[in-house]
Design a protein around this motif. Structure first.
Motif, PDB file in Angstrom:
ATOM      1  N   UNK A  93       0.804  -1.223   0.000  1.00  0.00           N
ATOM      2  CA  UNK A  93       0.000   0.000   0.000  1.00  0.00           C
ATOM      3  C   UNK A  93       0.837   1.273   0.000  1.00  0.00           C
ATOM      4  N   UNK A  94       2.024   1.189   0.601  1.00  0.00           N
ATOM      5  CA  UNK A  94       2.831   2.413   0.725  1.00  0.00           C
ATOM      6  C   UNK A  94       3.953   2.453  -0.321  1.00  0.00           C
ATOM      7  N   UNK A  95       4.627   1.320  -0.531  1.00  0.00           N
ATOM      8  CA  UNK A  95       5.725   1.310  -1.508  1.00  0.00           C
ATOM      9  C   UNK A  95       5.224   0.939  -2.896  1.00  0.00           C
ATOM     10  N   UNK A  96       3.966   0.500  -2.991  1.00  0.00           N
ATOM     11  CA  UNK A  96       3.400   0.167  -4.289  1.00  0.00           C
ATOM     12  C   UNK A  96       3.947  -1.118  -4.895  1.00  0.00           C
ATOM     13  N   UNK A  97       4.429  -2.031  -4.027  1.00  0.00           N
ATOM     14  CA  UNK A  97       4.906  -3.306  -4.560  1.00  0.00           C
ATOM     15  C   UNK A  97       3.735  -4.162  -5.023  1.00  0.00           C
ATOM     16  N   UNK A  98       4.010  -5.054  -5.974  1.00  0.00           N
ATOM     17  CA  UNK A  98       2.980  -6.003  -6.399  1.00  0.00           C
ATOM     18  C   UNK A  98       2.792  -7.036  -5.299  1.00  0.00           C
ATOM     19  N   UNK A  99       1.655  -7.745  -5.368  1.00  0.00           N
ATOM     20  CA  UNK A  99       1.357  -8.753  -4.348  1.00  0.00           C
ATOM     21  C   UNK A  99       2.464  -9.813  -4.321  1.00  0.00           C
ATOM     22  N   UNK A 100       2.835 -10.299  -5.502  1.00  0.00           N
ATOM     23  CA  UNK A 100       3.836 -11.363  -5.592  1.00  0.00           C
ATOM     24  C   UNK A 100       5.176 -10.897  -5.033  1.00  0.00           C
ATOM     25  N   UNK A 101       5.557  -9.704  -5.419  1.00  0.00           N
ATOM     26  CA  UNK A 101       6.836  -9.137  -4.989  1.00  0.00           C
ATOM     27  C   UNK A 101       6.865  -9.009  -3.460  1.00  0.00           C
ATOM     28  N   UNK A 102       5.789  -8.449  -2.910  1.00  0.00           N
ATOM     29  CA  UNK A 102       5.718  -8.237  -1.463  1.00  0.00           C
ATOM     30  C   UNK A 102       5.704  -9.579  -0.715  1.00  0.00           C
ATOM     31  N   UNK A 103       5.004 -10.560  -1.279  1.00  0.00           N
ATOM     32  CA  UNK A 103       4.910 -11.845  -0.587  1.00  0.00           C
ATOM     33  C   UNK A 103       6.235 -12.602  -0.604  1.00  0.00           C
ATOM     34  N   UNK A 104       6.951 -12.504  -1.711  1.00  0.00           N
ATOM     35  CA  UNK A 104       8.266 -13.151  -1.773  1.00  0.00           C
ATOM     36  C   UNK A 104       9.168 -12.606  -0.680  1.00  0.00           C
ATOM     37  N   UNK A 105       9.203 -11.274  -0.577  1.00  0.00           N
ATOM     38  CA  UNK A 105      10.045 -10.636   0.426  1.00  0.00           C
ATOM     39  C   UNK A 105       9.559 -10.981   1.843  1.00  0.00           C
ATOM     40  N   UNK A 106       8.241 -10.939   2.044  1.00  0.00           N
ATOM     41  CA  UNK A 106       7.688 -11.214   3.373  1.00  0.00           C
ATOM     42  C   UNK A 106       8.004 -12.646   3.803  1.00  0.00           C
ATOM     43  N   UNK A 107       7.854 -13.588   2.878  1.00  0.00           N
ATOM     44  CA  UNK A 107       8.136 -14.988   3.230  1.00  0.00           C
ATOM     45  C   UNK A 107       9.615 -15.174   3.552  1.00  0.00           C
ATOM     46  N   UNK A 108      10.469 -14.457   2.833  1.00  0.00           N
ATOM     47  CA  UNK A 108      11.904 -14.538   3.129  1.00  0.00           C
ATOM     48  C   UNK A 108      12.181 -14.020   4.542  1.00  0.00           C
ATOM     49  N   UNK A 109      11.552 -12.896   4.898  1.00  0.00           N
ATOM     50  CA  UNK A 109      11.771 -12.331   6.234  1.00  0.00           C
ATOM     51  C   UNK A 109      11.179 -13.238   7.313  1.00  0.00           C
ATOM     52  N   UNK A 110      10.005 -13.821   7.024  1.00  0.00           N
ATOM     53  CA  UNK A 110       9.404 -14.738   7.996  1.00  0.00           C
ATOM     54  C   UNK A 110      10.282 -15.974   8.161  1.00  0.00           C
ATOM     55  N   UNK A 111      10.881 -16.414   7.059  1.00  0.00           N
ATOM     56  CA  UNK A 111      11.784 -17.558   7.115  1.00  0.00           C
ATOM     57  C   UNK A 111      12.985 -17.244   8.003  1.00  0.00           C
ATOM     58  N   UNK A 112      13.466 -16.010   7.896  1.00  0.00           N
ATOM     59  CA  UNK A 112      14.638 -15.612   8.677  1.00  0.00           C
ATOM     60  C   UNK A 112      14.359 -15.662  10.180  1.00  0.00           C
ATOM     61  N   UNK A 113      13.095 -15.434  10.584  1.00  0.00           N
ATOM     62  CA  UNK A 113      12.773 -15.535  12.007  1.00  0.00           C
ATOM     63  C   UNK A 113      12.164 -16.902  12.335  1.00  0.00           C
ATOM     64  N   UNK A 114      12.183 -17.811  11.334  1.00  0.00           N
ATOM     65  CA  UNK A 114      11.761 -19.191  11.571  1.00  0.00           C
ATOM     66  C   UNK A 114      10.262 -19.391  11.614  1.00  0.00           C
ATOM     67  N   UNK A 115       9.488 -18.523  10.954  1.00  0.00           N
ATOM     68  CA  UNK A 115       8.032 -18.618  11.080  1.00  0.00           C
ATOM     69  C   UNK A 115       7.306 -18.675   9.743  1.00  0.00           C
ATOM     70  N   UNK A 116       8.026 -19.052   8.699  1.00  0.00           N
ATOM     71  CA  UNK A 116       7.374 -19.085   7.394  1.00  0.00           C
ATOM     72  C   UNK A 116       6.146 -19.999   7.395  1.00  0.00           C
TER      73      UNK A 116
END
Lengths: 292, 264
Positions: free
Chosen positions: A151-174
């Motif tokens: 909503x703020x950076x205007x990323x696409x859904x796919x783009x945002x989800x890829x990044x979010x899943x990577x970050x969630x993976x980094x904290x072990x919660x994917x």
């Protein structure tokens, strides 16, 4: 009046600062104040913080009475002190959740205390983790992490989800990405909050007592995620009561009491061998609550 | 000998059952069941009321209520925003409006619109216009308070987290605060819809042509037409229940499903 003066002063200061930055044109931020004895910038995308003469009052209650301190890019600083000493207020002034009465704060190229500062742009570069997590309860874990990039950076859904899943993976919660926040333990929620902040690719992370509301057995996972972040070179300003974490991870520890910085230095010095009576008294009570 | 807690609970239950049984027996003996049947449940006069009681009465009641609720929601949203405005005159105006219309009987608003509007301005309002706007005027006062309470019930930390992530104030409100407030206010809004359904009967004081008649009017007229005692009123009453009971079940279900917000 006082605030105006110091504001315009530091405006010219930050201008000359950015000029010198342009001259050297290096990727690392200029050495701001007392950065000696601290490893230099460990990440090119890390921002430093400089705070000078910071005052903040709530009504008649003066919470910050003139704070001067700095965090070098890539440095991890732990703020310790009794509750009511102003640690959290100081942290909240940095991303302007609180408006200081006087003094200046610069974060990277942003001057947080300037009248014309673009707060939203500045905050996008500052991640914040709260004591109460503050995940959005009406959104899934994944949506919590994608809503702002989309909503703020205007990323696409796919783009945002890829990044979010990577970050969630980094904290072990994917594996929990489809859950609602209230289906998670406190420690899991807090790690999601860390991942959520990181999806915005911040240059500075603020932690406001991130483990104080947690069940003891979930504290470790959160601290481990924070240590990982520190090792990756993130600039971190952490308000905490976890002396073990401060000792192990912090480059520097700042002890505050009654709205002032009383003592600061490497963790081994401030926690291991405090010089000020107030620091000693506080640490004795924290490290040895039964007074044995 | 001292009674145990269990004995006491049994005794209490026994006494309550005894009183109930006695009352039922007394009523069964004293009440004139034929009179009750002929004045409230005259089965032969129920049939002729259909289908008009549904196709005209129920449909009109729903129409007046829906128009009143939709405009009440719009007005209530505006009033709630005014009440939370940083501009004091808006706050005062909204507060005055809310206190005024929550404090007077709704029937006064119906009378004022039904008779006053044509007297004062020469407006010739239709029944739908009168009922819809009278309900909207009253409902907006109640809905404004419900919405304001809902917005303020979203924990402060939610907005702080959104702003700290870099959302502008309007974005944080639209994406974070309003969706959470919406869940909080759905049950009370449903209750408001139930109250409005019943208040739509107040159009009765203004009078209306046959085609515009709603449930209460049709029930009242039925008393004269069918000469069957109060049976038509009972039928109209059950028609209201057809609308309000599902709404209240819906409200109860939503209350149970409301997710926790904020603190652990």
């Amino acid at each position: 009046m006082d605030a105006n003066m110091s504001q315009s002063q530091s405006q010219s200061q930050s201008q000359s600062q950015s000029q010198s930055q342009a001259e050297t044109s290096g990727p690392t931020a200029p050495d701001t104040a007392s950065a000696k004895g601290v490893p230099g910038a460990r990440s090119t995308s890390a921002a430093g913080v400089t705070i000078t003469g910071l005052h903040k009052s709530f009504g008649d209650n003066e919470v910050l009475k003139g704070i001067d301190m700095s965090v070098a890019p890539g440095e991890v600083v732990c703020l310790i002190g009794a509750s009511g000493s102003g640690k959290s207020t100081l942290l909240r002034c940095v991303n302007r959740l609180e408006t200081p009465n006087a003094g200046t704060i610069t974060v990277g190229e942003h001057e947080a205390t300037h009248a014309d500062v673009n707060l939203d742009a500045m905050r996008r570069q500052i991640g914040m983790v709260f004591q109460q997590f503050n995940l959005f309860p009406h959104l899934s874990v994944l949506e919590n992490c994608t809503i702002t990039p989309r909503r703020v950076l205007g990323q696409s859904k796919a783009e945002a989800e890829t990044e979010a899943l990577a970050q969630l993976d980094a904290v072990g919660l994917q594996h929990l990405s489809e859950r609602r926040p209230d289906q998670l333990s406190g420690g899991q929620q807090q790690r999601v909050a860390i991942a959520r902040a990181l999806t915005m690719k911040p240059q500075l992370m603020l932690f406001d007592e991130p483990t104080s509301a947690l069940d003891p057995e979930t504290v470790g996972d959160v601290l481990a995620s924070m240590r990982k972040l520190a090792q990756a070179g993130m600039t971190m300003l952490v308000v905490t009561h976890e002396m073990g974490f401060a000792r192990e991870v912090a480059d520097r520890v700042v002890f505050m009491d009654q709205g002032l910085v009383v003592e600061e230095g490497p963790a081994t010095a401030v926690i291991g061998d405090p010089q000020q009576p107030r620091t000693r008294d506080f640490l004795r009570r924290v490290l040895n609550p039964l007074g044995e | 000998m001292a009674m145990t807690t269990r004995d006491r609970a049994r005794l209490s239950l026994g006494i309550q059952a005894g009183i109930f049984l006695a009352v039922v027996i007394v009523l069964a003996i004293l009440i004139d069941w034929t009179a009750i049947r002929s004045s409230f449940f005259a089965v032969e006069s129920i049939g002729p009321m259909f289908p008009e009681i549904i196709t005209v009465g129920l449909v009109n009641t729903v129409q007046y209520t829906v128009v009143g609720f939709v405009f009440g929601l719009l007005g209530g949203t505006l009033l709630a925003l005014m009440r939370m405005s940083s501009f004091p005159i808006y706050r005062w105006l909204a507060t005055a409006y809310i206190e005024f219309f929550r404090g007077i009987p709704a029937i006064l608003v119906f009378i004022a619109l039904g008779f006053g509007a044509s007297l004062a301005f020469g407006w010739n309002l239709s029944t739908l216009q009168i009922a819809g706007s009278a309900l909207a005027i009253v409902a907006s006062a109640y809905i404004a308070e419900t919405l304001r309470a809902g917005l303020q019930a979203v924990p402060k930390g939610q907005l702080e987290a959104a702003r700290a992530l870099g959302m502008p104030a309007w974005r944080a409100m639209v994406t974070i605060q309003i969706p959470q407030a919406f869940r909080i206010v759905l049950p009370p809004l449903t209750n408001e819809a139930i109250l409005l359904t019943k208040d739509s009967s107040l159009i009765f004081v203004v009078g209306m042509a046959g085609g515009a008649a709603e449930l209460t009017k049709m029930g009242r007229d039925g008393i004269n037409i069918y000469q069957a005692g109060l049976t038509p009123l009972v039928v109209a009453g059950f028609c209201y229940l057809l609308l309000t009971v599902p709404l209240s079940l819906l409200a109860r279900r939503m209350e149970h499903r409301t997710p926790r917000t904020g603190k652990k």
